[in-house]
Design a protein around this motif. Structure first.
Motif, PDB file in Angstrom:
ATOM      1  N   SER A 176       0.940  -1.141  -0.054  1.00 20.00           N
ATOM      2  CA  SER A 176      -0.077  -0.110  -0.104  1.00 20.00           C
ATOM      3  C   SER A 176       0.929   1.270   0.075  1.00 20.00           C
ATOM      4  O   SER A 176       0.543   2.328  -0.522  1.00 20.00           O
ATOM      5  CB  SER A 176      -0.971  -0.035   1.117  1.00 20.00           C
ATOM      6  OG  SER A 176      -0.297   0.002   2.502  1.00 20.00           O
ATOM      7  N   ARG A 177       1.974   1.303   0.864  1.00 22.25           N
ATOM      8  CA  ARG A 177       2.835   2.369   0.741  1.00 22.25           C
ATOM      9  C   ARG A 177       3.556   2.753  -0.705  1.00 22.25           C
ATOM     10  O   ARG A 177       3.849   3.673  -1.293  1.00 22.25           O
ATOM     11  CB  ARG A 177       3.829   2.444   1.940  1.00 22.25           C
ATOM     12  CG  ARG A 177       3.334   2.395   3.253  1.00 22.25           C
ATOM     13  CD  ARG A 177       4.467   1.790   4.244  1.00 22.25           C
ATOM     14  NE  ARG A 177       5.480   3.017   4.327  1.00 22.25           N
ATOM     15  CZ  ARG A 177       5.638   4.106   5.089  1.00 22.25           C
ATOM     16  NH1 ARG A 177       4.595   4.436   5.583  1.00 22.25           N
ATOM     17  NH2 ARG A 177       6.779   4.780   4.908  1.00 22.25           N
ATOM     18  N   ARG A 178       3.872   1.669  -1.303  1.00 22.74           N
ATOM     19  CA  ARG A 178       4.560   1.554  -2.681  1.00 22.74           C
ATOM     20  C   ARG A 178       3.565   2.164  -3.441  1.00 22.74           C
ATOM     21  O   ARG A 178       3.937   2.661  -4.506  1.00 22.74           O
ATOM     22  CB  ARG A 178       5.095   0.198  -2.987  1.00 22.74           C
ATOM     23  CG  ARG A 178       5.822   0.368  -4.017  1.00 22.74           C
ATOM     24  CD  ARG A 178       6.577  -0.854  -4.275  1.00 22.74           C
ATOM     25  NE  ARG A 178       7.753  -0.925  -3.455  1.00 22.74           N
ATOM     26  CZ  ARG A 178       8.860  -1.791  -3.522  1.00 22.74           C
ATOM     27  NH1 ARG A 178       8.695  -2.885  -4.325  1.00 22.74           N
ATOM     28  NH2 ARG A 178       9.863  -1.960  -2.787  1.00 22.74           N
ATOM     29  N   ALA A 179       2.167   1.725  -3.338  1.00 20.80           N
ATOM     30  CA  ALA A 179       1.363   2.078  -4.405  1.00 20.80           C
ATOM     31  C   ALA A 179       0.986   3.471  -4.351  1.00 20.80           C
ATOM     32  O   ALA A 179       0.777   4.327  -5.459  1.00 20.80           O
ATOM     33  CB  ALA A 179      -0.050   1.391  -4.188  1.00 20.80           C
ATOM     34  N   ARG A 180       1.135   4.196  -3.000  1.00 20.33           N
ATOM     35  CA  ARG A 180       1.078   5.551  -2.928  1.00 20.33           C
ATOM     36  C   ARG A 180       2.368   6.252  -3.049  1.00 20.33           C
ATOM     37  O   ARG A 180       2.504   7.477  -2.858  1.00 20.33           O
ATOM     38  CB  ARG A 180       0.514   5.931  -1.399  1.00 20.33           C
ATOM     39  CG  ARG A 180      -0.888   5.379  -1.204  1.00 20.33           C
ATOM     40  CD  ARG A 180      -1.325   5.816   0.097  1.00 20.33           C
ATOM     41  NE  ARG A 180      -0.613   4.846   1.171  1.00 20.33           N
ATOM     42  CZ  ARG A 180      -0.964   4.991   2.557  1.00 20.33           C
ATOM     43  NH1 ARG A 180      -1.554   6.040   2.963  1.00 20.33           N
ATOM     44  NH2 ARG A 180      -0.269   4.085   3.278  1.00 20.33           N
ATOM     45  N   GLY A 181       3.345   5.833  -3.322  1.00 23.30           N
ATOM     46  CA  GLY A 181       4.603   6.340  -3.735  1.00 23.30           C
ATOM     47  C   GLY A 181       5.260   6.798  -2.697  1.00 23.30           C
ATOM     48  O   GLY A 181       6.197   7.799  -2.870  1.00 23.30           O
ATOM     49  N   ILE A 182       5.002   6.194  -1.333  1.00 23.93           N
ATOM     50  CA  ILE A 182       6.143   6.559  -0.357  1.00 23.93           C
ATOM     51  C   ILE A 182       6.643   5.491   0.310  1.00 23.93           C
ATOM     52  O   ILE A 182       7.294   5.523   1.373  1.00 23.93           O
ATOM     53  CB  ILE A 182       5.020   7.223   0.896  1.00 23.93           C
ATOM     54  CG1 ILE A 182       3.917   6.211   1.238  1.00 23.93           C
ATOM     55  CG2 ILE A 182       4.325   8.322   0.525  1.00 23.93           C
ATOM     56  CD1 ILE A 182       2.998   6.557   2.286  1.00 23.93           C
ATOM     57  N   ASP A 184       9.749   4.011  -1.428  1.00 26.39           N
ATOM     58  CA  ASP A 184      10.529   3.566  -2.303  1.00 26.39           C
ATOM     59  C   ASP A 184      12.074   4.082  -1.732  1.00 26.39           C
ATOM     60  O   ASP A 184      12.893   3.805  -2.249  1.00 26.39           O
ATOM     61  CB  ASP A 184      10.506   4.234  -3.740  1.00 26.39           C
ATOM     62  CG  ASP A 184       9.138   3.516  -4.340  1.00 26.39           C
ATOM     63  OD1 ASP A 184       8.869   2.338  -4.066  1.00 26.39           O
ATOM     64  OD2 ASP A 184       8.495   4.270  -5.270  1.00 26.39           O
ATOM     65  N   ARG A 190      11.329   3.929   6.850  1.00 25.50           N
ATOM     66  CA  ARG A 190      10.153   3.037   6.192  1.00 25.50           C
ATOM     67  C   ARG A 190       9.810   2.126   7.352  1.00 25.50           C
ATOM     68  O   ARG A 190       8.776   1.646   7.748  1.00 25.50           O
ATOM     69  CB  ARG A 190      10.348   2.583   4.893  1.00 25.50           C
ATOM     70  CG  ARG A 190       9.195   1.712   4.348  1.00 25.50           C
ATOM     71  CD  ARG A 190       9.345   1.362   2.893  1.00 25.50           C
ATOM     72  NE  ARG A 190      10.768   0.205   2.722  1.00 25.50           N
ATOM     73  CZ  ARG A 190      11.607   0.510   2.112  1.00 25.50           C
ATOM     74  NH1 ARG A 190      11.816   1.871   1.662  1.00 25.50           N
ATOM     75  NH2 ARG A 190      12.650  -0.160   2.014  1.00 25.50           N
TER      76      ARG A 190
END
Length: 265
Positions: A176-182, A184, A190
């Motif tokens: 979910s964090r990767r889908a929101r761009g936060i 990477d 993280r």
């Protein structure tokens, strides 16, 4: 209660003998085998126990790939413990190298070998004996064979069932964090934020589970019935005898070789 966490691996090779032993007997065998090995720090007793264990593992159907896949944390921890003893163990005998607090001597080398082999001799049986243990079967044995309080057993079982959900929650939060761009950049940041979120989620889920179990009467002191009977038989006795025999032979070998060194001496 749904069987969502800690599933028994269906594709893992089964052990021909150990799978027929009650989980509480495996726990007792692990304690009887490893406790005597903690009483001495020498390489003879540990090497004797490890050699017998490897032979028995092979007879029980444990292959090398299975051993490496299941016991890799122990295989990594053993040399790390050995290196620490090699550098910072009790110095004695001839000195080969030194730097500040680190000293390599005859005594530290012998201690490093003893500790490395001992970690393997203690860790490998604990890992392989519980390779295919179902938490529900273990809880049945603790309550019916060892007669532990049902409230404690059911609470521990519920907690064990939730452990597997941590991995799923972690993976879901990562995606979910990767889908929101936060998700990477900043691996350390993280990890800290996701660990805190997982802690909050675990506390909330544990509170809800405790309330639900209390509402269903799991916390009462009334005698409980169990859906499945937990029994012990000759395989359990054989495993206990093997554990005691390995421990006794290992200690006897150390005494015979003159290397027995009690931890309290």
């Amino acid at each position: 209660m749904s069987a969502a966490a800690l599933p028994v691996e269906q594709d893992a090779p089964r052990l021909r003998f150990v799978d027929r032993v009650n989980p509480v007997s495996r726990l007792a065998a692990a304690m009887l085998l490893t406790t005597p090995l903690l009483l001495t720090v020498d390489w003879v007793s540990a090497a004797t126990a490890l050699l017998i264990q490897l032979v028995l593992f092979a007879l029980a159907g444990v292959t090398l790939p299975t051993l490496l896949r299941r016991a890799w944390p122990v295989l990594i921890a053993a040399p790390i413990a050995g290196v620490s003893m090699l550098l910072y163990g009790q110095p004695s005998g001839e000195e080969y190298w030194s730097f500040w607090l680190a000293r390599i001597t005859d005594g530290s080398i012998e201690l490093a070998i003893a500790v490395t082999v001992r970690v393997l001799a203690i860790g490998l049986p604990a890992v392989l004996l519980f390779m295919h243990v179902d938490p529900t079967e273990l809880a049945d044995g603790l309550a019916q064979v060892w007669h532990l309080p049902s409230r404690f057993v059911l609470g521990a079982l519920a907690g064990a069932r939730l452990v597997g959900l941590f991995i799923e929650d972690w993976q879901a939060m990562s995606l979910s964090r990767r889908a929101r761009g936060i998700g990477d950049h900043g691996a350390l940041r993280r990890f800290a934020t996701m660990a805190f979120a997982l802690l909050v989620l675990a506390i909330r889920r544990g509170s809800k589970l405790a309330t639900a179990m209390e509402a269903r009467g799991f916390g009462s002191g009334a005698p409980r019935t169990w859906a499945r009977d937990s029994t012990v038989g000759w395989p359990d006795l054989v495993l206990i005898v093997l554990a005691v025999t390995i421990a006794a032979v290992s200690i006897a070998a150390a005494v015979w070789a003159g290397t027995f060194h009690a931890v309290w001496s």
